[in-house]
Design a protein around this motif. Structure first.
Motif, PDB file in Angstrom:
ATOM      1  N   ALA A  85       0.829  -1.205   0.000  1.00  0.00           N
ATOM      2  CA  ALA A  85       0.000   0.000   0.000  1.00  0.00           C
ATOM      3  C   ALA A  85       0.863   1.254   0.000  1.00  0.00           C
ATOM      4  CB  ALA A  85      -0.937   0.005   1.199  1.00  0.00           C
ATOM      5  N   ALA A  86       2.110   1.121   0.419  1.00  0.00           N
ATOM      6  CA  ALA A  86       3.027   2.270   0.443  1.00  0.00           C
ATOM      7  C   ALA A  86       3.292   2.817  -0.949  1.00  0.00           C
ATOM      8  CB  ALA A  86       4.333   1.876   1.113  1.00  0.00           C
ATOM      9  N   TRP A  87       3.080   2.004  -1.971  1.00  0.00           N
ATOM     10  CA  TRP A  87       3.319   2.473  -3.337  1.00  0.00           C
ATOM     11  C   TRP A  87       2.437   3.651  -3.708  1.00  0.00           C
ATOM     12  CZ3 TRP A  87       7.330   1.638  -6.274  1.00  0.00           C
ATOM     13  CH2 TRP A  87       8.105   0.516  -6.029  1.00  0.00           C
TER      14      TRP A  87
ATOM     15  N   ASP B 254       4.994  14.587  -2.115  1.00  0.00           N
ATOM     16  CA  ASP B 254       6.236  14.873  -1.415  1.00  0.00           C
ATOM     17  C   ASP B 254       5.938  14.876   0.075  1.00  0.00           C
ATOM     18  OD1 ASP B 254       8.859  15.539  -0.962  1.00  0.00           O
ATOM     19  OD2 ASP B 254       8.505  17.695  -1.166  1.00  0.00           O
ATOM     20  N   THR B 255       6.560  13.996   0.789  1.00  0.00           N
ATOM     21  CA  THR B 255       6.307  13.877   2.217  1.00  0.00           C
ATOM     22  C   THR B 255       7.624  13.956   2.975  1.00  0.00           C
ATOM     23  OG1 THR B 255       5.420  12.469   3.954  1.00  0.00           O
ATOM     24  CG2 THR B 255       6.280  11.355   2.016  1.00  0.00           C
ATOM     25  N   ALA B 256       7.549  14.473   4.186  1.00  0.00           N
ATOM     26  CA  ALA B 256       8.742  14.585   5.015  1.00  0.00           C
ATOM     27  C   ALA B 256       9.154  13.239   5.590  1.00  0.00           C
ATOM     28  CB  ALA B 256       8.487  15.582   6.148  1.00  0.00           C
ATOM     29  N   LEU B 257       8.262  12.265   5.528  1.00  0.00           N
ATOM     30  CA  LEU B 257       8.555  10.950   6.080  1.00  0.00           C
ATOM     31  C   LEU B 257       9.260  10.076   5.050  1.00  0.00           C
ATOM     32  CD1 LEU B 257       5.118  10.302   7.809  1.00  0.00           C
ATOM     33  CD2 LEU B 257       7.243  11.017   8.898  1.00  0.00           C
ATOM     34  N   PRO B 258      10.242   9.280   5.475  1.00  0.00           N
ATOM     35  CA  PRO B 258      10.912   8.371   4.535  1.00  0.00           C
ATOM     36  C   PRO B 258       9.973   7.249   4.091  1.00  0.00           C
ATOM     37  CG  PRO B 258      11.786   8.104   6.760  1.00  0.00           C
ATOM     38  CD  PRO B 258      10.829   9.248   6.804  1.00  0.00           C
TER      39      PRO B 258
END
Length: 138
Positions: free
Chosen positions: A13-15, A23-27
Motif C-alpha cells: 500500500a506504500a506504493w 512529497d512527504t517529510a517521512l521516509p
C-alpha cells in the motif's frame, strides 16, 4: 491466508505515496511499515494472529472481543479506521490515513478469496466471498 501474506501485501500500500507523487517529510520505509501493520490489523480479533506478536501484546484486549472475520473484516471497521486516522494524523500527514486504509482493505480483499469468506456488511449475518466458493482457497 497467512499472516506473512497479509503483511507483504499490506506493505505494498506504500506504493500509493510514490504513484501519486506526494512529497512527504517521512521516509518511504515508514509507509512500508504502516502498510504492513495495517495489512495485519483486521486479524486483531484472532487469538493467534501475527499482529499480536508484532504489537508485543499491546493489542491483547481485542483478542476474542469479536468473532474472527466479523467486525474487523467489515467495511464499517474500514470506514471507522479511515475517519479515525484522518482526524488523528490526516491534517499533518495526509498520506498516512490513505496507506492505512489501503493496507487494511488489502486484507479484506484477500480474505474474500478464502473459502470461509468475511462479513463485509457487519452487522448483517451473511458472509461474502469475492469468488464462488468452489474457486476459493482454503
Amino acid at each position: 491466508m497467512r499472516g506473512l501474506t497479509h503483511l507483504i501485501i499490506g506493505a505494498n500500500a506504500a506504493w500509493v505515496v510514490r504513484v501519486l507523487g506526494v512529497d512527504t517529510a517521512l521516509p518511504g520505509v515508514v509507509f512500508l511499515v504502516i502498510g504492513a501493520v495495517a495489512g495485519l490489523l483486521p486479524d486483531i480479533d484472532a487469538r493467534n494472529a501475527r499482529i499480536h506478536s508484532v504489537a508485543g501484546g499491546a493489542l491483547g484486549m481485542f483478542r476474542g472481543a469479536f468473532r474472527h472475520r466479523e467486525f474487523f473484516h467489515s467495511i464499517l471497521a474500514l470506514a471507522l479506521l479511515g475517519v479515525g486516522m484522518w482526524f488523528a494524523v490526516g491534517a499533518e500527514h495526509p498520506m498516512i490515513p490513505l496507506v492505512v486504509v489501503l493496507g487494511f482493505a488489502s486484507h479484506l480483499i484477500i480474505d474474500g478469496f478464502n473459502f470461509a469468506g468475511a462479513r463485509y456488511f457487519f452487522p448483517l449475518r451473511a458472509k461474502q466471498h469475492i469468488v464462488p466458493k468452489w474457486m476459493a482457497s482454503r
